[in-house]
Each structure stands twice: as C-alpha cells, then as structure tokens.
Design a protein around this motif. Structure first.
Motif, PDB file in Angstrom:
ATOM      1  N   THR A 437      37.496  62.489  53.507  1.00 31.62           N
ATOM      2  CA  THR A 437      36.973  61.401  53.210  1.00 31.62           C
ATOM      3  C   THR A 437      36.778  60.062  54.027  1.00 31.62           C
ATOM      4  OG1 THR A 437      38.235  61.804  50.967  1.00 31.62           O
ATOM      5  CG2 THR A 437      37.498  59.492  51.321  1.00 31.62           C
ATOM      6  N   PRO A 438      35.479  59.815  54.137  1.00 30.28           N
ATOM      7  CA  PRO A 438      35.171  58.344  54.940  1.00 30.28           C
ATOM      8  C   PRO A 438      35.924  57.124  54.647  1.00 30.28           C
ATOM      9  CG  PRO A 438      33.503  58.664  53.591  1.00 30.28           C
ATOM     10  CD  PRO A 438      34.421  59.955  53.312  1.00 30.28           C
ATOM     11  N   ALA A 439      36.008  56.422  55.356  1.00 27.08           N
ATOM     12  CA  ALA A 439      36.669  55.004  55.211  1.00 27.08           C
ATOM     13  C   ALA A 439      35.923  54.397  53.920  1.00 27.08           C
ATOM     14  CB  ALA A 439      36.732  54.171  56.501  1.00 27.08           C
ATOM     15  N   GLY A 597      36.280  55.644  48.628  1.00 27.56           N
ATOM     16  CA  GLY A 597      36.894  55.959  49.758  1.00 27.56           C
ATOM     17  C   GLY A 597      38.594  56.104  49.434  1.00 27.56           C
ATOM     18  N   SER A 598      39.220  56.788  50.329  1.00 25.68           N
ATOM     19  CA  SER A 598      40.624  56.720  50.211  1.00 25.68           C
ATOM     20  C   SER A 598      41.295  55.548  50.493  1.00 25.68           C
ATOM     21  CB  SER A 598      41.370  58.080  50.831  1.00 25.68           C
ATOM     22  OG  SER A 598      40.971  58.087  52.302  1.00 25.68           O
ATOM     23  N   ASP A 599      40.771  54.803  51.410  1.00 22.76           N
ATOM     24  CA  ASP A 599      41.446  53.578  52.113  1.00 22.76           C
ATOM     25  C   ASP A 599      41.167  52.371  51.166  1.00 22.76           C
ATOM     26  OD1 ASP A 599      42.286  55.084  54.218  1.00 22.76           O
ATOM     27  OD2 ASP A 599      40.496  54.881  55.317  1.00 22.76           O
ATOM     28  N   SER A 672      38.905  54.802  45.657  1.00 23.19           N
ATOM     29  CA  SER A 672      39.280  56.283  45.284  1.00 23.19           C
ATOM     30  C   SER A 672      38.001  56.819  45.695  1.00 23.19           C
ATOM     31  CB  SER A 672      39.407  56.365  44.124  1.00 23.19           C
ATOM     32  OG  SER A 672      38.419  56.271  42.900  1.00 23.19           O
ATOM     33  N   PRO A 673      38.111  58.197  45.790  1.00 24.99           N
ATOM     34  CA  PRO A 673      36.902  59.114  46.289  1.00 24.99           C
ATOM     35  C   PRO A 673      35.914  58.961  45.131  1.00 24.99           C
ATOM     36  CG  PRO A 673      38.926  60.431  46.564  1.00 24.99           C
ATOM     37  CD  PRO A 673      39.324  59.141  45.914  1.00 24.99           C
ATOM     38  N   LEU A 699      35.754  42.758  54.890  1.00 29.54           N
ATOM     39  CA  LEU A 699      36.362  42.577  56.000  1.00 29.54           C
ATOM     40  C   LEU A 699      37.032  43.585  56.679  1.00 29.54           C
ATOM     41  CD1 LEU A 699      38.246  39.500  54.422  1.00 29.54           C
ATOM     42  CD2 LEU A 699      36.139  39.580  55.596  1.00 29.54           C
ATOM     43  N   ALA A 700      37.017  43.564  58.031  1.00 26.69           N
ATOM     44  CA  ALA A 700      37.781  44.624  58.785  1.00 26.69           C
ATOM     45  C   ALA A 700      39.352  44.819  58.378  1.00 26.69           C
ATOM     46  CB  ALA A 700      37.723  44.186  60.407  1.00 26.69           C
ATOM     47  N   PRO A 701      39.706  46.234  58.617  1.00 24.84           N
ATOM     48  CA  PRO A 701      41.207  46.461  58.021  1.00 24.84           C
ATOM     49  C   PRO A 701      42.206  45.413  58.607  1.00 24.84           C
ATOM     50  CG  PRO A 701      39.879  48.490  58.270  1.00 24.84           C
ATOM     51  CD  PRO A 701      38.988  47.339  58.854  1.00 24.84           C
TER      52      PRO A 701
END
Length: 701
Positions: A437-439, A597-599, A672-673, A699-701
């Motif tokens: 899973t990508p960011a 995505g998962s993040d 979520s995916p 924004l950046a993490p």
C-alpha cells in the motif's frame, strides 16, 4: 422487521428516528451464546410508505408479479434522489450503531432491488390474463384482439417485435391460444405480416388456435401499464437517460455486446440509470462501513430474458471488487461427494459468501443423482453436512448461509458434524500476498457550491505533483444531486497553469463518451459534463483550474470534482482550492476529499474571504466559518478566526491566512486502502453570504 414505522397517513413522520430494539435483541442473544450474525437490510417493495409522501417516485409493480407476502405493489427506484437521501440517512445511522460490532460479521447491502435477493423487476414478468381475448387465423398469420387490454404498438415499443409470445392457459394443448414458437410480427420486417398492430390487436407470425367460448389468453409483458421492464425503461427515458444501443466498449455492458445482439435497438435507458445508481449506493455502504464487510447479492436487475439487463451483472461486480471490504453473497453452493474432495482451498482477497441452493434433505443439493466417480450420493445425515461445508471450504468462502432447519437441528450426529465444521472453518486461512500500500494520497477531491454567472461561476483548482503525468477525470455535476435548486445543465472547462484552455465539455456524451465510460464513473445524467485528461506533473506541482458554469448563464447548486484514474503513476493530487458563492442552507460551500492509503494524511484546510476582497473581488464573504467533518458527518474540528485555536500549527504549516477573520484547521486524517471521505464546510458568520475560497493542502508527515 421494519426499522422505521411504516405509515401512509402522517407526512410529518420523523424519518431519521430509528428503533433498533429487535436488531439489538438479536445481537445480544447471539453474543450471549457465542454466535455471530450476518445482517441483511431490505428496501424496495418493503420500503416505508411515508417515503412517497416525502416526494420519492412511486413505481407501480404489476400485481400479477407480486411474489412477496405482505409487500406493497409499488417501490422506489435507486436513481431517485429523494429515495437515496433517506436511504443514505439510514445507512449512516445503521453504520454508526453496528459497524465494528464484534457480533455482526457482515452486512448484505441493498437499496437497488425489490428486496434483498430479488431483482429490480421480477425475474420473469408474470403473464397478464385477458379473459375477453378473441383469436383468429389469417393464412400463415394469426391475431389476438382484446377490448379490455391495450397492446404495445410497434411504434410504442419495438422490442416486442420478433419476440416469442406464449400462452400458459390451463388445460390440454387443444385449448391453448398460441402455437408453440409464435412470435409478434412487423409488416416492415416480416414478409406477409398484416397491417401494423393497433392498441387492441397484435399480429402473430404463426397461426393461433381458434378456441370456442371465452378464451383466457395470458400475454407476457406487452400490455400497456403492465410490463414492468417496459414501464421501468419508459421512466428512465423520461428522466433523461439514453435508450440507444450501447457503444461496443461502453462499460455498462460487456465489450462483446454488439456482435451478439445487433437487432436489439431499444430498452437500454433503465440499465443506464441502474448501473450508476447502484454504484452510488454501493459507495455509500462501503464508505459508511469501514470495518465490517459489505456483501452484494441480487445484482442482476432484470429478467434472464432481457439480455442487456443480464449484461450489467459483471459491471456491478467489477465495481464492488474495487472496494477493500466489498464482496459477494451468491446462491451457488452445492455439496461435494466425499470422493470428489480436492483438499485445495481457493484464496480470495475479498470477502465471499455462499448460500446453498437446496435443503440437505433434497438430493438436488449434490447437483447430480450420482457422484463424479460413479458412486451413489450419500443419504441424508451428517455426511451431507460435511459435504456441503467442504464445497464452501474449497470455494474459499468467508461466510456460508444455509437453510434454518439444517442448521438448527437437534440431531446429535448432525450437531457434532456442524461443530466439527465450525472448528475447521475457524482455522487460519491462507491469504494472498497483499499488494504494497503506497503512502496515503488524495484519490478524489470535490467541491459543492452555488454556481452563479459572470464572476460568480464555480472555480476549482488542484495541483498535480510528482515525476509522471496523472490521468484524471474532471466532472461537473448538477441534475443528479439530491437537492432542490441544482444546476439544470452544467458546463465544464479545464485550464492549465498558464490559463490555456485544455478542454471543455457541455454534455458528457458529446465529446469523450467512450473514454468517460471506460473510467467507470460517468455522470448519471447526460446533461452533466466530464473531461478525461492526462496532466503533466512536476516535483513542485503544476496547477490546473476547472470552471463550472451554467448553460445560457443559468445558475444553481453544482459539484466540480476530480478523480485520480491512475494510482500507479508517480504523481498525486496535492490539494484543492475552490472559489464559489457561499449562501444559506444548502447553498454553503462544501469541499470534499478522499484519503486513500494505510498512513494518515496531514492537511491544512482554509476558508478565505476578506483577502479576496482586498485583492479586488467584489462581494467577498466578510467572515467565513470553517467546519471539518468525517464521512459520517461527525464534526472533527471547527474554526472562525484562525488565530483563535491553532495559530502555532497553522503558522508552522507555512500557509497562514492573510486576514485574521479567515479560518483554518490543521488536522491528521486517517486513510484506508478503500478510502475515507472528509468534507470541509464554509459558512458565513450569522448567515452572511458572499464569495469565498475553500482550500485543502496535503502536508508532509
């Protein structure tokens, strides 16, 4: 049981108050005994009667087709916006109460059939009895005349020409009205056919039997006001859906359509209405239930005799297959003879359920009278429990549904067999290797706004960042929105960073019909607009602008939205900024996004107004208020003046608004995916109105 009260006499009924008592009781009983539940919710013919008092379209079902006990002869249609608005309020409440409940393991989704496993119209349109039918022969042709029934004429519905007509009158063949294989003929296409049918007479290309006395002729499907499939198609035509045959590559149908049915020239409007409506409803179920699998059943809308209806099954399944928790519950399970066990279990990445077709005391549960190795099928008893479970296990089912008497048995041997199978199914299941899973990214960004004329058109901006071009579809939606005061005919223009026009569209079928259909998300109404484009990206981002306006300067509420059609490309939609009129009530400005995505995704959301006026825009909103809500509509954060709450975080993000009266929110949004939706709502303080800008930046993490 009805979750809501069902009444026809109270137009002021509170349609968002639900009584969950019976479902709660069932869940509590199951939990107390260590059991699990699968829940199916039925709409359609069992929809509450007050729904029509609220303005939903009432589709009258042929009484002869009524196979449902205690169900009405009418139902709402899945593409009706009033119906969907109440259905969606129920889905939201249902998910808020039961999603992630450990006792409820799956939900069978519905909202687009007569009931859970039925079709939108009956599997076979029941015949209509005509007791005053008069039959006669005319050489190689015959005719049926009735004063009590009106036949569809050739001009009214060409689909009846060339179709077989049958008679299922009781008794021997000598009292049948029609010879076997009799078809309706058309003088324009059938040599020797008599004059065109009238309202009261239909001509047949084979002789009919002349029967003495009062003949009862059962004519299938072709009576005005009785044929459900025909009526449904006429309603869809009236709503603006095309009735023409599909393009060869149209995603509503299989690509092999045209060679197989070259002579079918009408009857497609209801399918064009049905498929996007089902997709919208499935999206709602899947978005609302982020933990609990949602399973589809009864996905074929029309009878097996309707080829274009059957062709929609694959399209609907493929759409649901994109969803991480979307699966199927089908009635396709047969028992395996012990000698036919393979011991190999299929592996699925999505939930899958099966219902066995026959009770275990029926020999048909084995499909054939003998086993594949020539041995006799086992007699009724525990072995059949193992054999039906083996069939489900080898198919890789996540869930298995059976007949209640089979599962509720008090026979000690059968109970032991079921306990053994329960333990086997509870063992760990091998899983397919997951795709990395990508960011998290924005998969869709959209804004709902009041579209005016002149400087008050809707302007949506977005940025594409990355090293590869991004394929997107941009849509301008109006007539299909379930709201009053929507745009009747939105137009769409797409510009690049320099202001160069890249593409424009008025009605989406007029320019890129094939490409838009291939995207899988064509607009629901022909007068809505869409553009498919592959847009260059850059590391610092390239900006694009989509402008939504009304044909002939018409105005109303509209939506401009951008969908990512190529998640594999090394680029992404970085932010959205939309300028539009902020009104009252439904006229507020609403920005939407989906995080895939998962993040989690860090964002800053801004609502600008006063700084637009300082830049020279007249009529700017003087004091915007901003709300951030999740997919259930729950408030995550709100802000009036940005310095009041998160001043340090907003400043650190590098995007503080220019005016202290403008609003901003910094938030971390889970993904979520399958995507989680969020909305940003802009209003004016104390109901004030004006032009505002809503923006969402990643924004950046």
């Amino acid at each position: 049981t009805h979750i809501q009260p069902d009444t026809t006499g109270d137009p002021d009924i509170d349609s968002v108050t639900f009584d969950w008592t019976l479902l709660d009781n069932a869940r509590d009983i199951a939990a107390a005994h260590g059991k699990k539940l699968g829940v199916s919710i039925a709409w359609g013919r069992t929809a509450p009667r007050w729904l029509y008092l609220k303005g939903a379209y009432k589709f009258q079902v042929d009484p002869a087709d009524n196979e449902l006990n205690n169900a009405g002869f009418d139902m709402p249609l899945p593409w009706d916006p009033v119906y969907r608005s109440y259905l969606f309020s129920f889905i939201d409440a249902f998910a808020a109460r039961y999603d992630n409940d450990p006792t409820i393991t799956y939900v069978v989704i519905t909202g687009f059939q007569q009931r859970v496993e039925n079709r939108l119209v009956n599997m076979i349109d029941a015949s209509v009895a005509i007791t005053d039918a008069v039959t006669s022969n005319s050489g190689a042709f015959g005719k049926v005349t009735s004063n009590s029934a009106k036949f569809l004429t050739r001009a009214g519905a060409s689909t009846i020409v060339g179709k077989t007509i049958f008679d299922n009158s009781p008794g021997d063949n000598d009292v049948s009205v029609f010879r076997e294989g009799t078809v309706v003929c058309d003088p324009a296409t059938t040599p020797g056919c008599p004059a065109a049918p009238t309202d009261t007479t239909v001509y047949l290309s084979k002789q009919v039997f002349v029967s003495a006395g009062n003949v009862t002729a059962n004519i299938e499907e072709w009576i005005i006001g009785q044929g459900d499939e025909w009526k449904l198609n006429q309603q869809a035509i009236a709503q603006g859906y095309d009735d023409k045959p599909p393009l060869k590559d149209e995603v509503l149908f299989e690509k092999t359509w045209s060679p197989y049915y070259p002579d079918v020239t009408s009857g497609f409007a209801s399918t064009r209405a049905y498929v996007p409506a089902v997709q919208i409803i499935m999206d709602k179920w899947e978005t609302a239930f982020v933990h609990t699998p949602v399973l589809l059943t009864g996905q074929i809308p029309f009878s097996d005799a309707n080829p274009w209806g059957v062709k929609t099954e694959g399209t609907v399944k493929q759409y649901l297959d994109r969803k991480p928790l979307g699966g199927y519950m089908v009635a396709s399970l047969y028992a395996l003879c012990p000698g036919d066990y393979t011991g190999v279990r299929q592996v699925h990445t999505k939930p899958k359920g099966d219902q066995w077709i026959y009770a275990l005391n029926k020999d048909e549960v084995y499909r054939d009278a003998v086993c594949a190795d020539g041995s006799a099928i086992p007699p009724f008893g525990p072995q059949r429990a193992h054999d039906i479970a083996q069939g489900s296990w080898e198919k890789g089912d996540s869930f298995m549904e059976g007949y209640y008497p089979d599962m509720a048995t008090e026979d000690p041997a059968m109970k032991a067999a079921w306990l053994e199978e329960r333990a086997r199914f509870s063992a760990p299941v091998p899983t397919a290797t997951p795709t990395p899973t990508p960011a998290s990214v924005f998969a869709n960004i959209s804004t709902r706004l009041v579209v005016g004329s002149g400087d008050n058109v809707g302007i949506g901006g977005f940025i594409v960042t990355g090293t590869q071009s991004k394929k997107v579809i941009v849509r301008a939606i109006g007539p299909s929105l379930p709201l009053p005061g929507v745009m009747a005919n939105p137009t769409l223009s797409l510009f690049d960073t320099s202001g160069t026009l890249l593409a424009s569209n008025d009605d989406w079928r007029s320019t890129q019909e094939a490409e838009i259909l291939a995207s899988g998300i064509p607009p629901a109404i022909n007068k809505e607009s869409a553009i498919v484009a592959t847009l260059p990206a850059s590391a610092n981002g390239l900006a694009y602008t989509a402008i939504i306006s009304g044909t002939d300067n018409t105005t109303g509420i509209g939506v401009v939205e951008v969908y990512d059609l190529d998640a594999s490309a090394d680029s992404r939609l970085a932010n959205i900024s939309t300028r539009g009129q902020v009104g009252e009530g439904d006229g507020v400005l609403i920005g939407g996004l989906i995080v895939v995505g998962s993040d989690p995704q860090n964002v800053i959301v801004r609502a600008l107004g006063p700084s637009l006026g300082e830049a020279g825009l007249t009529g700017a909103l003087s004091d915007p208020v901003l709300e951030l809500r999740d997919g259930n509509g729950d408030l995550l954060a709100s802000n009036d003046n940005w310095r009041e709450t998160q001043e340090a975080a907003i400043t650190a993000a590098g995007l503080p608004p220019a005016s202290d009266l403008e609003a901003a929110i910094v938030a971390t949004l889970p993904g979520s995916p399958g995507g989680i939706g969020y909305t940003a709502i802009v209003r004016g303080v104390n109901g004030t109105t004006g032009v505002a800008l809503v923006e969402v930046y990643g924004l950046a993490p």
